[in-house]
Design an enzyme around this catalytic site. Sequence first.
Site, PDB file in Angstrom:
ATOM      1  N   VAL A  96       0.741  -1.165   0.005  1.00  0.00           N
ATOM      2  CA  VAL A  96      -0.024   0.066   0.017  1.00  0.00           C
ATOM      3  C   VAL A  96       0.855   1.100  -0.099  1.00  0.00           C
ATOM      4  O   VAL A  96       1.581   1.353   0.879  1.00  0.00           O
ATOM      5  CB  VAL A  96      -0.900  -0.030   1.262  1.00  0.00           C
ATOM      6  CG1 VAL A  96      -1.644   1.293   1.085  1.00  0.00           C
ATOM      7  CG2 VAL A  96      -1.945  -1.183   1.227  1.00  0.00           C
ATOM      8  N   HIS A 100       3.125   3.935   6.262  1.00  0.00           N
ATOM      9  CA  HIS A 100       2.560   3.404   7.164  1.00  0.00           C
ATOM     10  C   HIS A 100       3.493   2.656   8.223  1.00  0.00           C
ATOM     11  O   HIS A 100       4.340   1.705   7.622  1.00  0.00           O
ATOM     12  CB  HIS A 100       1.319   2.514   6.880  1.00  0.00           C
ATOM     13  CG  HIS A 100       1.564   1.382   5.741  1.00  0.00           C
ATOM     14  ND1 HIS A 100       1.679   1.678   4.544  1.00  0.00           N
ATOM     15  CD2 HIS A 100       2.051   0.087   6.059  1.00  0.00           C
ATOM     16  CE1 HIS A 100       2.028   0.404   3.831  1.00  0.00           C
ATOM     17  NE2 HIS A 100       2.117  -0.534   4.840  1.00  0.00           N
TER      18      HIS A 100
END
Length: 114
Positions: A96, A100
């Site tokens: 993704v 993160h």
Amino acid sequence: MSDCLFCKMAHGEIKPDVVYEDDTVLGFRDINPQAPVHVLLIPKRHISTLNDLEAEDGALIGKLYLAAKRVAAQEGVAEGGYRTLFNCNGDGGQEVFHLHLHLLGGRQMRWPPG
Ligand code: 5GP
Ligand code: ZN
């Protein structure tokens, strides 16, 4: 970015299982947990990868780690221990492309990672 999954979470268009939120950071449970505790800490502002960090993003990275520290305590893994990591691009295993920080805990972590 309008077509980014984690931006949609940051902007409330998709509602993940949120465990932490402040002005700049959102923390939510990973949909495919790799440990009993697996939380993703994201900046609400879109940054694709670690390679895209600018010097002025230093405080933001600090905030991600401070959020991880708080969530680790909240989830009861602070004393037992936990792992934090960023995956970057293909060889790093990033899937993704919105930055993160993974927080993993609740089991013995192995080293080296696979
Ligand atoms: P990466 O491989 O990019 O470092 O990690 C992406 C993480 O996002 C994976 O651990 C994956 O399970 C998680 N993930 C992917 N899609 C979703 C989703 O729709 N919701 C949640 N909560 N996590 C997701
Ligand atoms: Zn994004």
